[in-house]
Design a protein around this motif. Structure first.
Motif, PDB file in Angstrom:
ATOM      1  N   VAL A   9      35.203  27.055  -3.775  1.00  0.00           N
ATOM      2  CA  VAL A   9      34.728  25.858  -2.737  1.00  0.00           C
ATOM      3  C   VAL A   9      35.825  25.315  -2.383  1.00  0.00           C
ATOM      4  CG1 VAL A   9      32.850  24.530  -2.807  1.00  0.00           C
ATOM      5  CG2 VAL A   9      32.170  25.662  -4.740  1.00  0.00           C
ATOM      6  N   GLU A  10      35.768  25.100  -1.341  1.00  0.00           N
ATOM      7  CA  GLU A  10      37.451  24.938  -0.852  1.00  0.00           C
ATOM      8  C   GLU A  10      36.828  23.327  -0.326  1.00  0.00           C
ATOM      9  OE1 GLU A  10      40.380  28.350  -0.527  1.00  0.00           O
ATOM     10  OE2 GLU A  10      38.668  28.508   1.453  1.00  0.00           O
ATOM     11  N   ASP A  11      35.808  23.272   0.867  1.00  0.00           N
ATOM     12  CA  ASP A  11      34.886  21.931   1.643  1.00  0.00           C
ATOM     13  C   ASP A  11      35.266  20.869   0.614  1.00  0.00           C
ATOM     14  OD1 ASP A  11      32.739  20.540   2.496  1.00  0.00           O
ATOM     15  OD2 ASP A  11      33.891  20.975   4.176  1.00  0.00           O
ATOM     16  N   PHE A  12      36.103  20.086   0.721  1.00  0.00           N
ATOM     17  CA  PHE A  12      36.536  19.164   0.121  1.00  0.00           C
ATOM     18  C   PHE A  12      34.968  17.331  -0.500  1.00  0.00           C
ATOM     19  CE2 PHE A  12      37.252  13.821  -0.571  1.00  0.00           C
ATOM     20  CZ  PHE A  12      37.679  13.676  -1.304  1.00  0.00           C
ATOM     21  N   LYS A  13      34.563  17.622   1.363  1.00  0.00           N
ATOM     22  CA  LYS A  13      32.995  16.313   0.757  1.00  0.00           C
ATOM     23  C   LYS A  13      31.933  17.687   0.450  1.00  0.00           C
ATOM     24  CE  LYS A  13      29.352  15.510   4.294  1.00  0.00           C
ATOM     25  NZ  LYS A  13      28.880  15.330   5.723  1.00  0.00           N
ATOM     26  N   LYS A  14      31.790  19.105   0.540  1.00  0.00           N
ATOM     27  CA  LYS A  14      30.713  19.701  -0.365  1.00  0.00           C
ATOM     28  C   LYS A  14      30.736  19.249  -2.079  1.00  0.00           C
ATOM     29  CE  LYS A  14      28.525  23.690  -0.849  1.00  0.00           C
ATOM     30  NZ  LYS A  14      28.936  25.663  -0.559  1.00  0.00           N
ATOM     31  N   THR A  51      43.996  24.534   0.719  1.00  0.00           N
ATOM     32  CA  THR A  51      42.588  24.238   1.785  1.00  0.00           C
ATOM     33  C   THR A  51      41.808  23.756   1.534  1.00  0.00           C
ATOM     34  OG1 THR A  51      42.924  27.444   2.493  1.00  0.00           O
ATOM     35  CG2 THR A  51      41.002  25.819   2.708  1.00  0.00           C
ATOM     36  N   LEU A  52      41.755  23.670  -0.057  1.00  0.00           N
ATOM     37  CA  LEU A  52      40.814  21.692  -0.573  1.00  0.00           C
ATOM     38  C   LEU A  52      41.526  20.472  -0.032  1.00  0.00           C
ATOM     39  CD1 LEU A  52      38.446  21.288  -2.011  1.00  0.00           C
ATOM     40  CD2 LEU A  52      40.011  20.976  -4.176  1.00  0.00           C
ATOM     41  N   ASN A  53      43.553  20.803  -0.565  1.00  0.00           N
ATOM     42  CA  ASN A  53      43.998  19.537   0.324  1.00  0.00           C
ATOM     43  C   ASN A  53      43.851  19.349   1.603  1.00  0.00           C
ATOM     44  OD1 ASN A  53      44.775  18.804  -2.999  1.00  0.00           O
ATOM     45  ND2 ASN A  53      46.929  19.422  -2.378  1.00  0.00           N
ATOM     46  N   MET A  54      43.866  20.547   2.295  1.00  0.00           N
ATOM     47  CA  MET A  54      43.641  20.347   3.620  1.00  0.00           C
ATOM     48  C   MET A  54      42.644  19.799   4.752  1.00  0.00           C
ATOM     49  SD  MET A  54      46.981  20.847   5.135  1.00  0.00           S
ATOM     50  CE  MET A  54      47.070  21.330   6.797  1.00  0.00           C
ATOM     51  N   SER A  55      41.393  20.068   3.765  1.00  0.00           N
ATOM     52  CA  SER A  55      40.030  19.313   3.704  1.00  0.00           C
ATOM     53  C   SER A  55      40.512  18.118   3.702  1.00  0.00           C
ATOM     54  CB  SER A  55      39.743  20.217   3.162  1.00  0.00           C
ATOM     55  OG  SER A  55      38.082  19.801   2.962  1.00  0.00           O
ATOM     56  N   MET A  56      39.960  17.636   2.231  1.00  0.00           N
ATOM     57  CA  MET A  56      40.798  16.488   1.664  1.00  0.00           C
ATOM     58  C   MET A  56      41.240  15.586   3.126  1.00  0.00           C
ATOM     59  SD  MET A  56      42.334  14.962  -1.421  1.00  0.00           S
ATOM     60  CE  MET A  56      44.426  15.342  -0.857  1.00  0.00           C
ATOM     61  N   LEU A  57      42.452  16.023   3.338  1.00  0.00           N
ATOM     62  CA  LEU A  57      42.508  14.980   4.278  1.00  0.00           C
ATOM     63  C   LEU A  57      42.533  14.791   5.767  1.00  0.00           C
ATOM     64  CD1 LEU A  57      46.628  16.915   4.587  1.00  0.00           C
ATOM     65  CD2 LEU A  57      45.875  14.722   3.343  1.00  0.00           C
ATOM     66  N   LYS A  58      41.826  16.185   6.025  1.00  0.00           N
ATOM     67  CA  LYS A  58      40.663  16.224   7.512  1.00  0.00           C
ATOM     68  C   LYS A  58      39.749  14.689   6.723  1.00  0.00           C
ATOM     69  CE  LYS A  58      37.160  18.358   9.162  1.00  0.00           C
ATOM     70  NZ  LYS A  58      35.414  18.413   8.389  1.00  0.00           N
ATOM     71  N   TYR A  59      39.044  14.622   5.967  1.00  0.00           N
ATOM     72  CA  TYR A  59      38.074  13.829   5.889  1.00  0.00           C
ATOM     73  C   TYR A  59      38.268  12.410   5.691  1.00  0.00           C
ATOM     74  CZ  TYR A  59      34.064  17.450   5.526  1.00  0.00           C
ATOM     75  OH  TYR A  59      32.846  18.438   5.416  1.00  0.00           O
ATOM     76  N   PHE A  60      39.488  12.370   5.043  1.00  0.00           N
ATOM     77  CA  PHE A  60      40.674  11.439   4.895  1.00  0.00           C
ATOM     78  C   PHE A  60      40.824  10.165   5.969  1.00  0.00           C
ATOM     79  CE2 PHE A  60      44.490   8.131   4.225  1.00  0.00           C
ATOM     80  CZ  PHE A  60      43.597   7.534   3.900  1.00  0.00           C
ATOM     81  N   PHE A  61      41.821  11.410   7.060  1.00  0.00           N
ATOM     82  CA  PHE A  61      41.891  10.804   8.456  1.00  0.00           C
ATOM     83  C   PHE A  61      41.045  10.732   9.679  1.00  0.00           C
ATOM     84  CE2 PHE A  61      46.232  12.264   6.777  1.00  0.00           C
ATOM     85  CZ  PHE A  61      46.337  10.861   6.632  1.00  0.00           C
ATOM     86  N   ASP A  62      39.898  11.649   9.676  1.00  0.00           N
ATOM     87  CA  ASP A  62      38.889  11.963  10.533  1.00  0.00           C
ATOM     88  C   ASP A  62      38.175  10.810  11.066  1.00  0.00           C
ATOM     89  OD1 ASP A  62      38.109  13.245  12.463  1.00  0.00           O
ATOM     90  OD2 ASP A  62      36.698  14.315  11.688  1.00  0.00           O
ATOM     91  N   GLU A  64      35.530  10.547  13.166  1.00  0.00           N
ATOM     92  CA  GLU A  64      34.341  10.213  14.037  1.00  0.00           C
ATOM     93  C   GLU A  64      33.617   9.492  12.509  1.00  0.00           C
ATOM     94  OE1 GLU A  64      31.892  11.488  16.996  1.00  0.00           O
ATOM     95  OE2 GLU A  64      33.855  10.921  16.694  1.00  0.00           O
ATOM     96  N   GLU A  65      33.320  10.732  11.423  1.00  0.00           N
ATOM     97  CA  GLU A  65      32.880   9.771  10.722  1.00  0.00           C
ATOM     98  C   GLU A  65      33.562   8.430   9.672  1.00  0.00           C
ATOM     99  OE1 GLU A  65      30.470  12.970   9.538  1.00  0.00           O
ATOM    100  OE2 GLU A  65      28.696  12.340  11.066  1.00  0.00           O
ATOM    101  N   LYS A  66      34.044   7.903  10.144  1.00  0.00           N
ATOM    102  CA  LYS A  66      34.510   6.847   9.284  1.00  0.00           C
ATOM    103  C   LYS A  66      34.002   6.503   8.285  1.00  0.00           C
ATOM    104  CE  LYS A  66      37.731   2.882   9.134  1.00  0.00           C
ATOM    105  NZ  LYS A  66      38.416   2.028   9.851  1.00  0.00           N
ATOM    106  N   GLU A  67      33.177   5.673   8.136  1.00  0.00           N
ATOM    107  CA  GLU A  67      32.136   5.365   6.912  1.00  0.00           C
ATOM    108  C   GLU A  67      31.116   5.738   6.165  1.00  0.00           C
ATOM    109  OE1 GLU A  67      32.648   1.870   6.436  1.00  0.00           O
ATOM    110  OE2 GLU A  67      33.687   1.495   8.480  1.00  0.00           O
ATOM    111  N   LYS A  68      31.390   6.916   6.341  1.00  0.00           N
ATOM    112  CA  LYS A  68      30.428   8.218   5.523  1.00  0.00           C
ATOM    113  C   LYS A  68      31.796   9.392   4.431  1.00  0.00           C
ATOM    114  CE  LYS A  68      26.736   9.770   8.604  1.00  0.00           C
ATOM    115  NZ  LYS A  68      25.964  10.165   9.296  1.00  0.00           N
ATOM    116  N   ASN A  69      32.700   8.904   5.520  1.00  0.00           N
ATOM    117  CA  ASN A  69      33.965   9.174   4.816  1.00  0.00           C
ATOM    118  C   ASN A  69      34.122   9.163   3.347  1.00  0.00           C
ATOM    119  OD1 ASN A  69      33.484  12.174   6.418  1.00  0.00           O
ATOM    120  ND2 ASN A  69      34.460  11.542   7.851  1.00  0.00           N
ATOM    121  N   PHE A  73      35.517   9.059  -1.695  1.00  0.00           N
ATOM    122  CA  PHE A  73      36.794   8.579  -2.158  1.00  0.00           C
ATOM    123  C   PHE A  73      36.785   7.597  -2.805  1.00  0.00           C
ATOM    124  CE2 PHE A  73      37.847  10.458   2.076  1.00  0.00           C
ATOM    125  CZ  PHE A  73      38.731  11.539   1.646  1.00  0.00           C
ATOM    126  N   THR A  74      35.486   7.641  -3.301  1.00  0.00           N
ATOM    127  CA  THR A  74      35.079   6.501  -4.332  1.00  0.00           C
ATOM    128  C   THR A  74      35.354   7.007  -5.711  1.00  0.00           C
ATOM    129  OG1 THR A  74      32.815   5.573  -2.901  1.00  0.00           O
ATOM    130  CG2 THR A  74      33.336   5.108  -5.533  1.00  0.00           C
TER     131      THR A  74
END
Length: 544
Positions: A9-14, A51-62, A64-69, A73-74
């Motif tokens: 599982v390499e998707d940080f959000k999942k 890949t998991l770390n890159m996915s983490m960066l994507k959700y952190f910086f993006d 588009e869905e700032k509040e949800k993302n 990181f809670t």
């Protein structure tokens, strides 16, 4: 209820939303923001969390869905860092170059076009702000209906559109950037792929006024690709660097925590022996893929080595030669190998043995023990998992299968001299293309058989050039069970015009004359077999 184990599982959000166990690596975010370099390349072996770390960066910086993302990181390290203010601030382009395993350049380009097409379709909303010509270009790229030249500039074009839409510079994340290059080298279209990627990556990373930061991951930094040659604000972090040494892979405390969580903490010493030992900068690192699989299966066995084609180790073994066999012998005996390593891996039509050892380090098959004063590095096999891999791949590449080893083991136990001869003759016949039979010394045969005998581990412990009696025996096989016969081999090389049997007899007599049997006697082996072996090209002769 225990958290799920995130194998594959390499998707940080999942991982963060579906009750998976997560090892907090969010300090990586803080570190790259404090870094200051515009483009960063991180080189680590496969399955070490890139890949998991890159996915983490994507959700952190993006943006588009700032509040949800932000909720992802809670309770993680980054939540209490000053850098949390950078969360959700930038448009992000994230592309993975994994899976480009095509057999020719044209098909590989089609696969890249498909990846770009999929990427563009995620940004269909941009079309409402484009003019007529930009809209047409966007549609062409999204449909994959573009030339190679248009493909080369596709990431640059997308970053410009995102910048204009959000009025904010773009973060570009390219995962496994070198995957197409490695495949191209293996399949025979390296130069074409190198030239394409130089333009494809170069446009978005070198000449891009809309770029805030670029982060790339891969296994190696390819020297000839020239992708990074014109970048003034660029740095690559390999396993030789001290920085980011804990960002990929697992450290002792992280492994201890996960083993305790899943109630297998009592296995820690054995787990360390099997999956630890990688040296990344200042830290000793565990293989995360193997740790997760062990936690799931609760069985100590190789996991990581079965996750790819292992092309690089086969490349080494197919070009091994005398020098490589000597190094392999040292590796099998868990000795260190000294090689020169650079930050840039040189690809060519034929890799030298030294260059392949270098690739072994970056690919995770070997690790650095320390640096010598002359600039070379001492290398070693990191752990039991990789040791077993080397042994198995050596036998497969050189001899084809374990069959010849099984025959030899049974013959040694039974003192079946006829089968011992046949097994050794078969080993030499199979492997003659790997050794230089033109030289007069027996070293190539010696080193080849050293690797062969190593496969008898569990039944016999082999010792090459062992100091015993009044000299050094070429090879001694110590039986694990003292009731079984032990063996002493003395190797000779017969010139083309020499009597091969006479040379074998000389080898046999030398065993007695120099009392090579004394070491076996010292450890309590009663049944000692003494064999002189002479080689002449593909011919082998024995004397008992």
């Amino acid at each position: 209820m225990l958290k799920k184990i995130p194998i594959g599982v390499e998707d940080f959000k999942k991982i963060r939303t579906e009750n998976y166990y997560y090892i907090d690596k969010t300090k990586f975010i803080e570190d790259i923001l404090n870094d200051g370099t515009e483009v960063k390349l991180f080189c680590r072996p496969r399955r070490f969390g890139k890949t998991l770390n890159m996915s983490m960066l994507k959700y952190f910086f993006d943006i588009e869905e700032k509040e949800k993302n932000k909720d992802l990181f809670t309770d993680l390290y980054i939540e209490n860092s000053l850098m949390i203010n950078e969360q959700g601030k930038y448009p992000v382009i994230f592309i993975s170059m994994k899976g480009i395993s095509n057999s020719n350049f044209e098909n590989a380009l089609d696969k890249i076009k498909d990846k770009i097409s999929t990427l563009y379709r995620n940004y269909i909303f941009l079309m409402k702000s484009l003019n007529e010509f930009e809209t047409e270009k966007f549609k062409d790229i999204a449909s994959g209906n573009i030339s190679n030249i248009q493909l080369e500039s596709s990431l640059l074009f997308l970053s410009e559109l995102l910048y204009r839409y959000y009025n904010q510079k773009v973060v570009v994340l390219i995962d496994e950037y070198d995957s197409p290059i490695m495949t191209a080298y293996e399949k025979g279209y390296y130069n074409e792929m190198k030239d394409f990627l130089k333009a494809f990556y170069g446009d978005v990373l070198k000449t891009n006024e809309y770029l805030h930061m670029g982060v790339l991951t891969g296994i190696i930094r390819v020297a000839q690709a020239g992708i990074f040659s014109d970048l003034n604000n660029f740095i690559s972090y390999t396993t030789l660097n001290k920085d980011y040494s804990e960002s990929f892979g697992l450290i002792d405390k992280e492994v201890e925590n996960i083993l305790n969580y899943y109630q297998v903490g009592y296995e820690m010493p054995e787990v360390k022996k099997w999956y630890d030992g990688y040296s990344f900068g200042k830290n000793e690192i565990y293989n995360p893929w193997s740790i997760l699989n062990f936690v799931k299966n609760k069985e100590l066995k190789p996991y990581w080595i079965n996750t790819s084609s292992n092309f690089m180790i086969r490349e080494l073994l197919q070009q091994v030669g005398t020098e490589g066999l000597r190094s392999l012998e040292n590796i099998f005996k868990q000795k260190d190998v000294a090689v020169r390593i650079t930050d840039n891996v040189q690809f060519g039509n034929n890799l030298t043995v030294s260059e392949v050892w270098e690739l072994m380090v970056y690919s995770g098959y070997l690790t650095v023990k320390n640096r010598l004063n002359d600039g070379r590095y001492l290398l070693r096999i990191p752990n039991e998992e990789i040791m077993k891999f080397f042994k198995d791949e050596f036998l497969e590449a050189i001899f084809g299968s374990y069959t010849v080893v099984d025959e030899m083991r049974d013959a040694l136990y039974d003192k079946n001299y006829y089968q011992i001869e046949k097994s050794i003759e078969k080993a030499i016949l199979y492997a003659v293309s790997y050794i230089d039979v033109s030289k007069k010394y027996e070293n190539p045969y010696h080193m080849l058989l050293a690797g062969f005998f190593y496969a008898l581990e569990g039944y016999y412990f082999s010792k090459s050039n062992a100091e015993t009696g009044d000299g050094r025996a070429d090879m001694i096989l110590f039986p694990v069970k003292k009731s079984k016969p032990g063996y002493i081999f003395e190797f000779k090389r017969a010139k083309e015009n020499e009597d091969i049997q006479k040379e074998a007899d000389i080898g046999r007599k030398q065993i007695d004359d120099k009392r090579y049997y004394s070491e076996l006697e010292r450890v309590g082996v009663k049944d000692i077999v003494k064999i002189g072996i002479a080689f002449q090209g593909k011919k082998v002769s024995f004397s008992y």
